[in-house]
Design a protein around this motif. Structure first.
Motif, PDB file in Angstrom:
ATOM      1  N   PRO A  76       0.823  -1.215   0.000  1.00 35.35           N
ATOM      2  CA  PRO A  76       0.000   0.000   0.000  1.00 35.35           C
ATOM      3  C   PRO A  76       0.856   1.263   0.000  1.00 35.35           C
ATOM      4  O   PRO A  76       1.850   1.346   0.712  1.00 35.35           O
ATOM      5  CB  PRO A  76      -0.810  -0.119   1.293  1.00 35.35           C
ATOM      6  N   LEU A  77       0.448   2.229  -0.814  1.00 35.72           N
ATOM      7  CA  LEU A  77       1.163   3.499  -0.924  1.00 35.72           C
ATOM      8  C   LEU A  77       0.290   4.622  -0.388  1.00 35.72           C
ATOM      9  O   LEU A  77      -0.927   4.618  -0.587  1.00 35.72           O
ATOM     10  CB  LEU A  77       1.518   3.783  -2.385  1.00 35.72           C
ATOM     11  N   ASP A  78       0.931   5.591   0.270  1.00 37.25           N
ATOM     12  CA  ASP A  78       0.184   6.750   0.725  1.00 37.25           C
ATOM     13  C   ASP A  78       0.149   7.800  -0.390  1.00 37.25           C
ATOM     14  O   ASP A  78       0.745   7.616  -1.454  1.00 37.25           O
ATOM     15  CB  ASP A  78       0.751   7.308   2.034  1.00 37.25           C
ATOM     16  N   GLY A  79      -0.560   8.885  -0.144  1.00 35.94           N
ATOM     17  CA  GLY A  79      -0.716   9.921  -1.162  1.00 35.94           C
ATOM     18  C   GLY A  79       0.606  10.515  -1.621  1.00 35.94           C
ATOM     19  O   GLY A  79       0.811  10.775  -2.809  1.00 35.94           O
ATOM     20  N   LYS A  80       1.530  10.712  -0.686  1.00 34.97           N
ATOM     21  CA  LYS A  80       2.842  11.266  -1.042  1.00 34.97           C
ATOM     22  C   LYS A  80       3.624  10.302  -1.939  1.00 34.97           C
ATOM     23  O   LYS A  80       4.246  10.718  -2.911  1.00 34.97           O
ATOM     24  CB  LYS A  80       3.637  11.567   0.229  1.00 34.97           C
ATOM     25  N   GLN A  81       3.572   9.025  -1.624  1.00 37.95           N
ATOM     26  CA  GLN A  81       4.273   8.027  -2.435  1.00 37.95           C
ATOM     27  C   GLN A  81       3.661   7.943  -3.836  1.00 37.95           C
ATOM     28  O   GLN A  81       4.387   7.853  -4.833  1.00 37.95           O
ATOM     29  CB  GLN A  81       4.243   6.664  -1.742  1.00 37.95           C
ATOM     30  N   LEU A  82       2.338   7.993  -3.910  1.00 38.85           N
ATOM     31  CA  LEU A  82       1.674   7.974  -5.225  1.00 38.85           C
ATOM     32  C   LEU A  82       2.005   9.225  -6.027  1.00 38.85           C
ATOM     33  O   LEU A  82       2.212   9.153  -7.244  1.00 38.85           O
ATOM     34  CB  LEU A  82       0.159   7.817  -5.060  1.00 38.85           C
ATOM     35  N   ALA A  83       2.101  10.365  -5.350  1.00 36.91           N
ATOM     36  CA  ALA A  83       2.481  11.599  -6.045  1.00 36.91           C
ATOM     37  C   ALA A  83       3.882  11.453  -6.644  1.00 36.91           C
ATOM     38  O   ALA A  83       4.140  11.910  -7.766  1.00 36.91           O
ATOM     39  CB  ALA A  83       2.436  12.789  -5.089  1.00 36.91           C
ATOM     40  N   GLY A  84       4.792  10.815  -5.918  1.00 35.50           N
ATOM     41  CA  GLY A  84       6.135  10.574  -6.434  1.00 35.50           C
ATOM     42  C   GLY A  84       6.142   9.660  -7.640  1.00 35.50           C
ATOM     43  O   GLY A  84       6.883   9.882  -8.601  1.00 35.50           O
ATOM     44  N   VAL A  85       5.301   8.630  -7.611  1.00 27.91           N
ATOM     45  CA  VAL A  85       5.180   7.721  -8.757  1.00 27.91           C
ATOM     46  C   VAL A  85       4.688   8.500  -9.981  1.00 27.91           C
ATOM     47  O   VAL A  85       5.210   8.336 -11.086  1.00 27.91           O
ATOM     48  CB  VAL A  85       4.236   6.544  -8.421  1.00 27.91           C
ATOM     49  N   ILE A  86       3.713   9.364  -9.773  1.00 32.95           N
ATOM     50  CA  ILE A  86       3.177  10.179 -10.870  1.00 32.95           C
ATOM     51  C   ILE A  86       4.273  11.084 -11.432  1.00 32.95           C
ATOM     52  O   ILE A  86       4.438  11.191 -12.654  1.00 32.95           O
ATOM     53  CB  ILE A  86       1.957  11.003 -10.385  1.00 32.95           C
ATOM     54  N   ARG A  87       5.054  11.703 -10.547  1.00 35.98           N
ATOM     55  CA  ARG A  87       6.151  12.583 -10.999  1.00 35.98           C
ATOM     56  C   ARG A  87       7.206  11.806 -11.777  1.00 35.98           C
ATOM     57  O   ARG A  87       7.740  12.297 -12.772  1.00 35.98           O
ATOM     58  CB  ARG A  87       6.782  13.314  -9.813  1.00 35.98           C
ATOM     59  N   LEU A  88       7.534  10.607 -11.326  1.00 36.91           N
ATOM     60  CA  LEU A  88       8.513   9.792 -12.056  1.00 36.91           C
ATOM     61  C   LEU A  88       8.004   9.455 -13.452  1.00 36.91           C
ATOM     62  O   LEU A  88       8.757   9.523 -14.433  1.00 36.91           O
ATOM     63  CB  LEU A  88       8.830   8.505 -11.296  1.00 36.91           C
ATOM     64  N   GLY A 156      -6.814   4.897 -11.797  1.00 34.09           N
ATOM     65  CA  GLY A 156      -6.059   6.072 -12.217  1.00 34.09           C
ATOM     66  C   GLY A 156      -5.252   6.562 -11.024  1.00 34.09           C
ATOM     67  O   GLY A 156      -5.806   6.728  -9.936  1.00 34.09           O
ATOM     68  N   LEU A 157      -3.963   6.764 -11.206  1.00 32.06           N
ATOM     69  CA  LEU A 157      -3.125   7.156 -10.066  1.00 32.06           C
ATOM     70  C   LEU A 157      -3.548   8.477  -9.428  1.00 32.06           C
ATOM     71  O   LEU A 157      -3.523   8.581  -8.196  1.00 32.06           O
ATOM     72  CB  LEU A 157      -1.644   7.195 -10.463  1.00 32.06           C
ATOM     73  N   PRO A 158      -3.949   9.494 -10.207  1.00 30.86           N
ATOM     74  CA  PRO A 158      -4.413  10.722  -9.538  1.00 30.86           C
ATOM     75  C   PRO A 158      -5.625  10.475  -8.633  1.00 30.86           C
ATOM     76  O   PRO A 158      -5.700  11.018  -7.528  1.00 30.86           O
ATOM     77  CB  PRO A 158      -4.750  11.658 -10.701  1.00 30.86           C
ATOM     78  N   THR A 159      -6.546   9.633  -9.069  1.00 23.87           N
ATOM     79  CA  THR A 159      -7.721   9.299  -8.253  1.00 23.87           C
ATOM     80  C   THR A 159      -7.300   8.508  -7.025  1.00 23.87           C
ATOM     81  O   THR A 159      -7.746   8.798  -5.908  1.00 23.87           O
ATOM     82  CB  THR A 159      -8.741   8.500  -9.084  1.00 23.87           C
ATOM     83  N   ALA A 160      -6.439   7.511  -7.212  1.00 19.13           N
ATOM     84  CA  ALA A 160      -5.952   6.713  -6.087  1.00 19.13           C
ATOM     85  C   ALA A 160      -5.240   7.605  -5.076  1.00 19.13           C
ATOM     86  O   ALA A 160      -5.419   7.449  -3.859  1.00 19.13           O
ATOM     87  CB  ALA A 160      -5.018   5.616  -6.589  1.00 19.13           C
ATOM     88  N   ARG A 161      -4.473   8.566  -5.570  1.00 23.19           N
ATOM     89  CA  ARG A 161      -3.756   9.485  -4.683  1.00 23.19           C
ATOM     90  C   ARG A 161      -4.742  10.300  -3.850  1.00 23.19           C
ATOM     91  O   ARG A 161      -4.580  10.442  -2.631  1.00 23.19           O
ATOM     92  CB  ARG A 161      -2.873  10.417  -5.508  1.00 23.19           C
ATOM     93  N   LEU A 162      -5.751  10.849  -4.487  1.00 24.33           N
ATOM     94  CA  LEU A 162      -6.756  11.634  -3.747  1.00 24.33           C
ATOM     95  C   LEU A 162      -7.451  10.790  -2.697  1.00 24.33           C
ATOM     96  O   LEU A 162      -7.677  11.232  -1.564  1.00 24.33           O
ATOM     97  CB  LEU A 162      -7.774  12.233  -4.707  1.00 24.33           C
ATOM     98  N   LEU A 163      -7.809   9.563  -3.053  1.00 22.64           N
ATOM     99  CA  LEU A 163      -8.478   8.675  -2.095  1.00 22.64           C
ATOM    100  C   LEU A 163      -7.571   8.345  -0.920  1.00 22.64           C
ATOM    101  O   LEU A 163      -8.020   8.319   0.234  1.00 22.64           O
ATOM    102  CB  LEU A 163      -8.955   7.400  -2.795  1.00 22.64           C
ATOM    103  N   GLU A 164      -6.299   8.086  -1.177  1.00 19.14           N
ATOM    104  CA  GLU A 164      -5.342   7.798  -0.111  1.00 19.14           C
ATOM    105  C   GLU A 164      -5.161   9.003   0.802  1.00 19.14           C
ATOM    106  O   GLU A 164      -5.028   8.863   2.012  1.00 19.14           O
ATOM    107  CB  GLU A 164      -3.996   7.328  -0.674  1.00 19.14           C
ATOM    108  N   GLU A 165      -5.119  10.201   0.219  1.00 21.46           N
ATOM    109  CA  GLU A 165      -4.920  11.402   1.029  1.00 21.46           C
ATOM    110  C   GLU A 165      -6.141  11.671   1.922  1.00 21.46           C
ATOM    111  O   GLU A 165      -5.996  12.232   2.993  1.00 21.46           O
ATOM    112  CB  GLU A 165      -4.604  12.596   0.141  1.00 21.46           C
ATOM    113  N   LEU A 166      -7.322  11.252   1.486  1.00 19.01           N
ATOM    114  CA  LEU A 166      -8.521  11.421   2.314  1.00 19.01           C
ATOM    115  C   LEU A 166      -8.474  10.537   3.554  1.00 19.01           C
ATOM    116  O   LEU A 166      -9.046  10.881   4.584  1.00 19.01           O
ATOM    117  CB  LEU A 166      -9.781  11.093   1.509  1.00 19.01           C
ATOM    118  N   THR A 167      -7.785   9.391   3.440  1.00 21.28           N
ATOM    119  CA  THR A 167      -7.725   8.462   4.568  1.00 21.28           C
ATOM    120  C   THR A 167      -6.525   8.716   5.466  1.00 21.28           C
ATOM    121  O   THR A 167      -6.425   8.112   6.526  1.00 21.28           O
ATOM    122  CB  THR A 167      -7.690   6.998   4.076  1.00 21.28           C
ATOM    123  N   ASP A 168      -5.592   9.590   5.042  1.00 19.54           N
ATOM    124  CA  ASP A 168      -4.402   9.887   5.856  1.00 19.54           C
ATOM    125  C   ASP A 168      -4.765  10.698   7.084  1.00 19.54           C
ATOM    126  O   ASP A 168      -5.638  11.475   7.132  1.00 19.54           O
ATOM    127  CB  ASP A 168      -3.352  10.649   5.051  1.00 19.54           C
TER     128      ASP A 168
END
Length: 168
Positions: A76-88, A156-168
């Motif tokens: 499992p990745l948190d929102g910050k980790q998913l944001a990094g994947v998107i940037r890469l 979609g990674l942007p959607t997954a990121r938003l969902l993860e950030e809501l649960t953080d």
């Protein structure tokens, strides 16, 4: 979810890296050589940009090769980790657009690197399913065997990121 740490039966790949799309490569830090023994996959100057999701000492790349490091778990990745994947993935696409070669690597070159490569392919117009099929056909049937990462791609990674950030 099958991951490297929980499934000892996950085989090492037969090659250090595989070209998924022109200039876009996916690989790992070890592979099974022709002798059947595990060998280290060491990057020297074969690629213009190396993106590393699991850093192990002694695996390169050479000094002077652009190297982006973003360690993430094969889980499992948190929102910050998913944001990094998107940037890469964005950086990989920019490098490809500039005619550069890109290697995205993790331990075996199956899951973490697959997540970045699949997102890059999706940014270039592929569907999640098409990107996953292409990666599995070019790298290994074991590529993207982490069901959670496949779910991230399908959402979609942007959607997954938003969902993860809501649960953080």
């Amino acid at each position: 979810m099958r991951t490297r740490g929980k499934q000892p039966d996950v085989p090492a790949p037969d090659s250090p890296w595989s070209e998924i799309a022109p200039g876009l490569w996916m690989g790992g830090h070890e592979f099974r050589g022709l002798s059947g023994q595990l060998e280290s996959a060491v990057v020297n100057r074969q690629f213009d940009l190396v993106q590393t999701l699991l850093r192990l000492p002694g695996h390169g790349p050479d000094h002077g090769v652009e190297h982006q490091v973003w360690p993430i778990p094969d889980g499992p990745l948190d929102g910050k980790q998913l944001a990094g994947v998107i940037r890469l993935a964005e950086a990989a696409c920019e490098a490809l657009d500039g005619g550069r070669t890109v290697l995205v690597r993790c331990f075996h070159g199956y899951n973490r690197s697959g997540l970045v490569v699949a997102h890059a392919l999706m940014r270039r117009g592929r569907t999640a399913e098409s990107a996953i099929r292409l990666i599995r056909s070019r790298r290994s049937s074991w590529a993207l065997h982490n069901d959670l990462f496949v779910d991230y791609l399908r959402a979609g990674l942007p959607t997954a990121r938003l969902l993860e950030e809501l649960t953080d």
